[in-house]
Write a protein that holds these residues in place. Structure first.
Motif, short mmCIF file in Angstrom:
data_model
loop_
_atom_site.label_atom_id
_atom_site.label_comp_id
_atom_site.label_asym_id
_atom_site.label_seq_id
_atom_site.Cartn_x
_atom_site.Cartn_y
_atom_site.Cartn_z
N ALA A 338 0.82 -1.22 0.00
CA ALA A 338 0.00 0.00 0.00
C ALA A 338 0.85 1.26 0.00
N GLY A 339 2.18 1.12 -0.11
CA GLY A 339 3.07 2.27 -0.21
C GLY A 339 3.58 2.81 1.11
N ILE A 340 3.39 2.04 2.18
CA ILE A 340 3.81 2.48 3.51
C ILE A 340 5.03 1.68 3.94
N SER A 341 6.06 2.39 4.34
CA SER A 341 7.27 1.72 4.83
C SER A 341 7.18 1.57 6.35
N VAL A 342 7.26 0.34 6.81
CA VAL A 342 7.24 0.05 8.25
C VAL A 342 8.51 -0.73 8.60
N ASN A 343 8.66 -1.04 9.89
CA ASN A 343 9.87 -1.71 10.34
C ASN A 343 9.53 -2.62 11.51
N VAL A 344 10.53 -3.33 12.02
CA VAL A 344 10.37 -4.16 13.21
C VAL A 344 11.51 -3.82 14.16
N HIS A 345 11.17 -3.55 15.42
CA HIS A 345 12.17 -3.22 16.45
C HIS A 345 11.95 -4.09 17.67
N PHE A 346 12.85 -5.04 17.85
CA PHE A 346 14.01 -5.44 17.07
C PHE A 346 13.98 -6.94 16.89
N ILE A 347 14.86 -7.47 16.03
CA ILE A 347 15.13 -8.89 16.06
C ILE A 347 15.97 -9.13 17.32
N PRO A 348 15.49 -9.92 18.28
CA PRO A 348 16.27 -10.13 19.51
C PRO A 348 17.67 -10.63 19.19
N MET A 349 18.63 -10.16 19.96
CA MET A 349 20.03 -10.48 19.66
C MET A 349 20.31 -11.98 19.61
N PRO A 350 19.71 -12.82 20.47
CA PRO A 350 20.01 -14.25 20.39
C PRO A 350 19.58 -14.91 19.08
N MET A 351 18.82 -14.21 18.25
CA MET A 351 18.41 -14.74 16.95
C MET A 351 19.41 -14.39 15.85
N LEU A 352 20.38 -13.52 16.15
CA LEU A 352 21.34 -13.08 15.15
C LEU A 352 22.57 -13.97 15.13
N THR A 353 23.11 -14.19 13.96
CA THR A 353 24.19 -15.17 13.78
C THR A 353 25.36 -14.95 14.73
N VAL A 354 25.81 -13.70 14.87
CA VAL A 354 27.00 -13.45 15.69
C VAL A 354 26.79 -13.91 17.13
N PHE A 355 25.57 -13.76 17.64
CA PHE A 355 25.30 -14.15 19.02
C PHE A 355 24.93 -15.63 19.14
N LYS A 356 24.26 -16.17 18.13
CA LYS A 356 24.00 -17.61 18.13
C LYS A 356 25.32 -18.38 18.14
N ASN A 357 26.30 -17.87 17.39
CA ASN A 357 27.61 -18.53 17.35
C ASN A 357 28.35 -18.45 18.68
N LEU A 358 27.93 -17.52 19.53
CA LEU A 358 28.54 -17.39 20.86
C LEU A 358 27.77 -18.19 21.91
N GLY A 359 26.70 -18.86 21.48
CA GLY A 359 25.98 -19.74 22.40
C GLY A 359 24.68 -19.20 22.96
N TYR A 360 24.27 -18.01 22.54
CA TYR A 360 23.00 -17.47 23.02
C TYR A 360 21.85 -18.18 22.30
N ASP A 361 20.76 -18.42 23.05
CA ASP A 361 19.63 -19.20 22.52
C ASP A 361 18.34 -18.45 22.80
N ILE A 362 17.58 -18.14 21.77
CA ILE A 362 16.35 -17.37 21.93
C ILE A 362 15.32 -18.08 22.80
N GLU A 363 15.43 -19.39 22.92
CA GLU A 363 14.50 -20.14 23.78
C GLU A 363 14.59 -19.67 25.23
N GLU A 364 15.70 -19.08 25.61
CA GLU A 364 15.88 -18.63 26.98
C GLU A 364 15.29 -17.24 27.23
N TYR A 365 14.73 -16.63 26.18
CA TYR A 365 14.20 -15.26 26.29
C TYR A 365 12.80 -15.21 25.67
N PRO A 366 11.84 -15.89 26.28
CA PRO A 366 10.52 -16.03 25.67
C PRO A 366 9.76 -14.72 25.49
#
Length: 407
Positions: A338-366
């Motif tokens: 419809a021509g509207i730009s929206v966003n999402v704030h934020f992708i939780p850090m445990p879902m991002l590759t750099v933090f997943k590789n360090l052992g963070y797990d989104i299951e621990e942050y419901p």
């Protein structure tokens, strides 16, 4: 169909004139406009002293180094924030200790104490979307005897403080308030962002507000942090440019994170009309959204004011009840068509590759995941006309109906 961007910068004649004035003056790196902006931030927030820097991240790294953060130290922060919050910790060799958040997006103060160890040096709450954290329990916690007894001072500044440092990640919240006190004066150190999409921008930039306890000499710490922004050099470029004042010394291994005058000029023009116009207009947009979305039980409104806290209306973080992440994504697709730009704030850090590789797990942050999976950030800025806001509202409603009701 309207074409509505997500967050264009606010540029009026005052901004243009301030920048042109900087160019005409012939001084574009750190100089008098940076000083003026620092003074205006102190005026707005009532902070004791302010140091401008070239980004929020630079400011956080500077503060960590100033406090003596080293390899193996721990910094407690929320899992639900932009990655820079934790990346600044990693850049100092320290360990981000993530805890979950509450339904208002911000760090769950009740979870912090269990995360504290003898390695904890800093607690960094984050004011998401312009909504201040609950600072009273956090500030009380670090002064609790059992918590202070765990603190191991390993630097001069840590010995002076004799407890965990509270550093506010206030990237979103300049102009917000808590118990009638402005963000910027609610913790030991507050760090603002002036990135292009923020309420006040310098294109790229940030600021450190200093409100340390009486064991510190605020003026001395301000001067030290200013030295930190310029490689530990005892004279800035403006001072060195004066006739016969070219000699300098490097006192310690600092950083190179100063804010140029050319950038400060943009923020200076904006901050001078922040309370009187920019913040008022953002509030207008937010309240018009509230009036529309409160009529529908399938929308969860963001917190804006509760008698104790008031947002600075940086983001309008709408959540949709009883949907999953894929449905949220599909709703965003419909809104975008419809021509509207929206966003999402934020992708939780445990879902991002750099933090997943360090052992963070989104299951621990419901709660962090739940907030993320249902959230859509709508455009909110002074230039939005009421007609555009109404179009956005109806588009979000109809997009929900198309995706969820007709699913």
């Amino acid at each position: 169909m309207m074409n509505i961007p997500f967050s264009p910068p606010f540029v009026d004649d005052d901004v243009i004139n301030e920048v042109v004035n900087s160019l005409s003056y012939g001084w574009i790196t750190s100089g008098p406009k940076v000083k003026s902006l620092e003074d205006e931030i102190c005026k707005l927030t009532k902070a004791s002293r302010t140091v401008c820097v070239n980004s929020w991240t630079s400011g956080a790294i500077l503060v960590f180094k100033w406090f003596g953060i080293k390899v193996g130290d721990e910094v407690i922060l929320p899992a639900y924030t932009y990655s820079a919050t934790a990346l600044a910790v990693l850049h100092c060799g320290a360990i981000p200790i993530m805890v979950d958040v509450t339904g208002d997006f911000n760090i769950d103060a009740e979870l912090i104490e269990n995360a504290i160890t003898t390695k904890t040096k800093v607690i960094m709450p984050v004011d998401i979307a312009g909504w201040p954290c609950d600072y009273d329990p956090i500030n009380s916690l670090v002064n609790k005897d059992s918590v202070k007894n765990k603190f191991v001072a390993e630097s001069e500044k840590q010995s002076l403080l004799s407890r965990i440092l509270v550093v506010s990640d206030a990237a979103h919240s300049i102009g917000a308030s808590y118990n009638g006190v402005a963000v910027g004066k609610l913790s030991d150190i507050t760090i603002f962002s002036f990135h292009a999409v923020k309420n006040i921008t310098t294109a790229e930039g940030g600021a450190i507000c200093i409100n340390l306890p009486q064991s510190f000499n605020i003026e001395d710490e301000f001067k030290l942090m200013k030295l930190y922004t310029l490689n530990g050099q005892n004279k800035d470029a403006f001072t060195k440019s004066q006739a016969g004042d070219w000699k300098y010394d490097i006192l310690f291994a600092g950083l190179k994170v100063n804010l140029p005058d050319l950038n400060a000029a943009v923020g200076l023009a904006q901050i001078r009309k922040y309370d009187s116009y920019l913040l008022t207009e953002r509030k207008r947009v937010a309240l018009r959204y509230q009036d529309f979305f409160k009529k529908y039980k399938f929308f969860q409104l963001p917190p804006l004011y509760d008698g104790k806290r008031e947002s600075c209306y940086h983001l309008y973080a709408l959540r949709i009840n009883d949907i999953c992440e894929s449905q949220r994504d599909a709703i965003i697709d419909e809104i975008t068509l419809a021509g509207i730009s929206v966003n999402v704030h934020f992708i939780p850090m445990p879902m991002l590759t750099v933090f997943k590789n360090l052992g963070y797990d989104i299951e621990e942050y419901p709660v962090a995941y739940d907030n993320y999976s249902r959230e859509i950030s709508l455009p909110i800025y002074p230039q939005l006309a009421n007609e555009q806001i109404d179009y956005i509202c109806e588009t979000v409603r109809s997009s929900y109906m198309k995706v969820v009701i007709n699913d």
